[in-house]
Design a protein around this motif. Sequence first.
Motif, PDB file in Angstrom:
ATOM      1  N   ARG A  88      43.594  33.392  34.806  1.00 20.97           N
ATOM      2  CA  ARG A  88      44.602  33.891  35.736  1.00 20.97           C
ATOM      3  C   ARG A  88      45.173  35.204  35.220  1.00 20.97           C
ATOM      4  N   ILE A  89      45.413  35.278  33.919  1.00 21.98           N
ATOM      5  CA  ILE A  89      45.935  36.514  33.330  1.00 21.98           C
ATOM      6  C   ILE A  89      44.897  37.619  33.444  1.00 21.98           C
ATOM      7  N   ALA A  90      43.641  37.282  33.130  1.00 23.81           N
ATOM      8  CA  ALA A  90      42.572  38.274  33.219  1.00 23.81           C
ATOM      9  C   ALA A  90      42.438  38.788  34.649  1.00 23.81           C
ATOM     10  N   HIS A  91      42.510  37.872  35.612  1.00 26.79           N
ATOM     11  CA  HIS A  91      42.409  38.257  37.013  1.00 26.79           C
ATOM     12  C   HIS A  91      43.555  39.202  37.388  1.00 26.79           C
ATOM     13  N   CYS A  92      44.741  38.924  36.861  1.00 29.98           N
ATOM     14  CA  CYS A  92      45.906  39.780  37.116  1.00 29.98           C
ATOM     15  C   CYS A  92      45.692  41.177  36.533  1.00 29.98           C
ATOM     16  N   LEU A  93      45.174  41.251  35.312  1.00 29.22           N
ATOM     17  CA  LEU A  93      44.933  42.550  34.680  1.00 29.22           C
ATOM     18  C   LEU A  93      43.937  43.377  35.485  1.00 29.22           C
ATOM     19  N   VAL A  94      42.902  42.713  35.979  1.00 30.24           N
ATOM     20  CA  VAL A  94      41.896  43.426  36.761  1.00 30.24           C
ATOM     21  C   VAL A  94      42.478  43.897  38.089  1.00 30.24           C
ATOM     22  N   GLN A  95      43.228  43.023  38.741  1.00 24.36           N
ATOM     23  CA  GLN A  95      43.809  43.361  40.034  1.00 24.36           C
ATOM     24  C   GLN A  95      44.735  44.564  39.952  1.00 24.36           C
ATOM     25  N   HIS A  96      45.450  44.683  38.830  1.00 26.12           N
ATOM     26  CA  HIS A  96      46.479  45.709  38.726  1.00 26.12           C
ATOM     27  C   HIS A  96      46.113  46.827  37.753  1.00 26.12           C
ATOM     28  N   ALA A  97      44.846  46.883  37.342  1.00 29.11           N
ATOM     29  CA  ALA A  97      44.415  47.996  36.474  1.00 29.11           C
ATOM     30  C   ALA A  97      44.498  49.293  37.274  1.00 29.11           C
ATOM     31  N   PRO A  98      44.915  50.417  36.624  1.00 31.14           N
ATOM     32  CA  PRO A  98      45.360  50.556  35.232  1.00 31.14           C
ATOM     33  C   PRO A  98      46.855  50.410  35.036  1.00 31.14           C
ATOM     34  N   PRO A 152      38.105  52.227  35.769  1.00 30.08           N
ATOM     35  CA  PRO A 152      38.977  51.473  34.869  1.00 30.08           C
ATOM     36  C   PRO A 152      38.908  49.972  35.109  1.00 30.08           C
ATOM     37  N   THR A 153      38.716  49.556  36.357  1.00 30.93           N
ATOM     38  CA  THR A 153      38.579  48.138  36.651  1.00 30.93           C
ATOM     39  C   THR A 153      37.387  47.548  35.912  1.00 30.93           C
ATOM     40  N   GLN A 154      36.270  48.242  35.932  1.00 30.32           N
ATOM     41  CA  GLN A 154      35.081  47.761  35.246  1.00 30.32           C
ATOM     42  C   GLN A 154      35.305  47.713  33.743  1.00 30.32           C
ATOM     43  N   ARG A 155      36.012  48.713  33.193  1.00 31.93           N
ATOM     44  CA  ARG A 155      36.263  48.722  31.750  1.00 31.93           C
ATOM     45  C   ARG A 155      37.152  47.550  31.341  1.00 31.93           C
ATOM     46  N   VAL A 156      38.120  47.175  32.197  1.00 31.59           N
ATOM     47  CA  VAL A 156      38.950  46.002  31.908  1.00 31.59           C
ATOM     48  C   VAL A 156      38.103  44.736  31.978  1.00 31.59           C
ATOM     49  N   LEU A 157      37.245  44.642  32.979  1.00 31.20           N
ATOM     50  CA  LEU A 157      36.363  43.478  33.087  1.00 31.20           C
ATOM     51  C   LEU A 157      35.492  43.322  31.852  1.00 31.20           C
ATOM     52  N   ASP A 158      35.063  44.422  31.285  1.00 27.84           N
ATOM     53  CA  ASP A 158      34.199  44.376  30.107  1.00 27.84           C
ATOM     54  C   ASP A 158      34.898  43.728  28.913  1.00 27.84           C
ATOM     55  N   LEU A 159      36.233  43.777  28.893  1.00 24.12           N
ATOM     56  CA  LEU A 159      36.975  43.144  27.800  1.00 24.12           C
ATOM     57  C   LEU A 159      36.738  41.645  27.760  1.00 24.12           C
ATOM     58  N   PHE A 160      36.490  41.046  28.907  1.00 25.68           N
ATOM     59  CA  PHE A 160      36.382  39.595  28.992  1.00 25.68           C
ATOM     60  C   PHE A 160      34.944  39.107  28.942  1.00 25.68           C
ATOM     61  N   HIS A 161      33.992  40.006  28.957  1.00 24.81           N
ATOM     62  CA  HIS A 161      32.585  39.607  29.027  1.00 24.81           C
ATOM     63  C   HIS A 161      32.204  38.785  27.803  1.00 24.81           C
ATOM     64  N   GLY A 162      31.668  37.604  28.049  1.00 27.04           N
ATOM     65  CA  GLY A 162      31.200  36.754  26.965  1.00 27.04           C
ATOM     66  C   GLY A 162      32.285  35.980  26.249  1.00 27.04           C
ATOM     67  N   VAL A 163      33.542  36.100  26.693  1.00 34.10           N
ATOM     68  CA  VAL A 163      34.651  35.386  26.059  1.00 34.10           C
ATOM     69  C   VAL A 163      34.978  34.143  26.870  1.00 34.10           C
ATOM     70  N   ARG A 164      35.044  32.995  26.216  1.00 32.09           N
ATOM     71  CA  ARG A 164      35.366  31.747  26.899  1.00 32.09           C
ATOM     72  C   ARG A 164      36.883  31.642  27.035  1.00 32.09           C
ATOM     73  N   LEU A 165      37.360  31.728  28.262  1.00 31.94           N
ATOM     74  CA  LEU A 165      38.788  31.694  28.545  1.00 31.94           C
ATOM     75  C   LEU A 165      39.155  30.395  29.259  1.00 31.94           C
ATOM     76  N   THR A 166      40.367  29.927  29.018  1.00 35.75           N
ATOM     77  CA  THR A 166      40.866  28.761  29.741  1.00 35.75           C
ATOM     78  C   THR A 166      41.241  29.185  31.159  1.00 35.75           C
ATOM     79  N   PRO A 167      41.430  28.226  32.081  1.00 37.05           N
ATOM     80  CA  PRO A 167      41.847  28.599  33.432  1.00 37.05           C
ATOM     81  C   PRO A 167      43.117  29.442  33.467  1.00 37.05           C
TER      82      PRO A 167
END
Length: 283
Positions: free
Chosen positions: A28-38, A9-24
């Motif tokens: 932080r939100i993306a990092h939080c989602l990955v850390q606490h998946a699922p 599930p961690t990898q599947r969450v990471l895939d959501l962000f692949h290729g997307v330009r995110l602000t810092p």
Amino acid sequence: MNDGAVAAPTQRVLDLFHGVRLTPTQRRIAHCLVQHAPAVAYLSAAEVAELAGVSQPSVTRFAVALGHDGYPALRRRLRELAAGTPDGPTDAGNELQQAVRAEAGNLDRLAAQLADRDRIAGTGELLAASRPLPVLGLRAAAPLAAYFAYFAAKVLPDVRVLDDGGSLLTDRLEQAAEAGASALLAFVLPRYPRETLDALREARAAGLAVVAITDSPVSPATEHADVVLPATVGTDLVFDLHTAPMTLAMVLLQAICDAAPADTQRRLEAFEASAARRQLFLG
């Protein structure tokens, strides 16, 4: 729970962000989602905001940046990913390991681009012929410009780092051109400071050929550069990883050295003799 069940599930969450330009903040939100998946798939926007240390509207904007109508739609997607059947054990590792491994992929893509040695060699000749050689890097790109210039100064007679914006930047560009500069090397990295792009326009107006090391062949630098050398920036952590752009900078410096090998050797020997006389180094 085994490591494979957690990693999938961690990898599947990471895939959501692949290729997307995110602000810092969004990273932080993306990092939080990955850390606490699922588990995070069952939190409200306010709870995610508190967990990530950001505002609730930032969470909403984050969801929209990923292509969803809002956070509820993103949460549904996260629940789908959490409920998915793991593909089995994986050695992908945690999110930090994956961020580092992603850099290996960025270097592989850079290596493939370097198959065209003639293009790099020609760019090296262009920069080697510029006396002086101005090197531009503002904000996040400033350390890369300084690192490149530190070593370039050992093989070129006059390297000028331009790492401060403001009204004096145009003055320094014009002074370099008046002193004989024919080209500018610019590091243009996200989030693309407006002053950097203005400086590229000013450099061309002053008659300088612009070589840009940037993160993408479609970055804003392409409109203002004569030569664009792309190197992917890592985006899997809160702040960018510049492994590939740094590597490309040193490859380009090698091409500069190769453009005038006799001068390079003479200058390096002179530096080593000076360093030994002054006992600069312990080893």
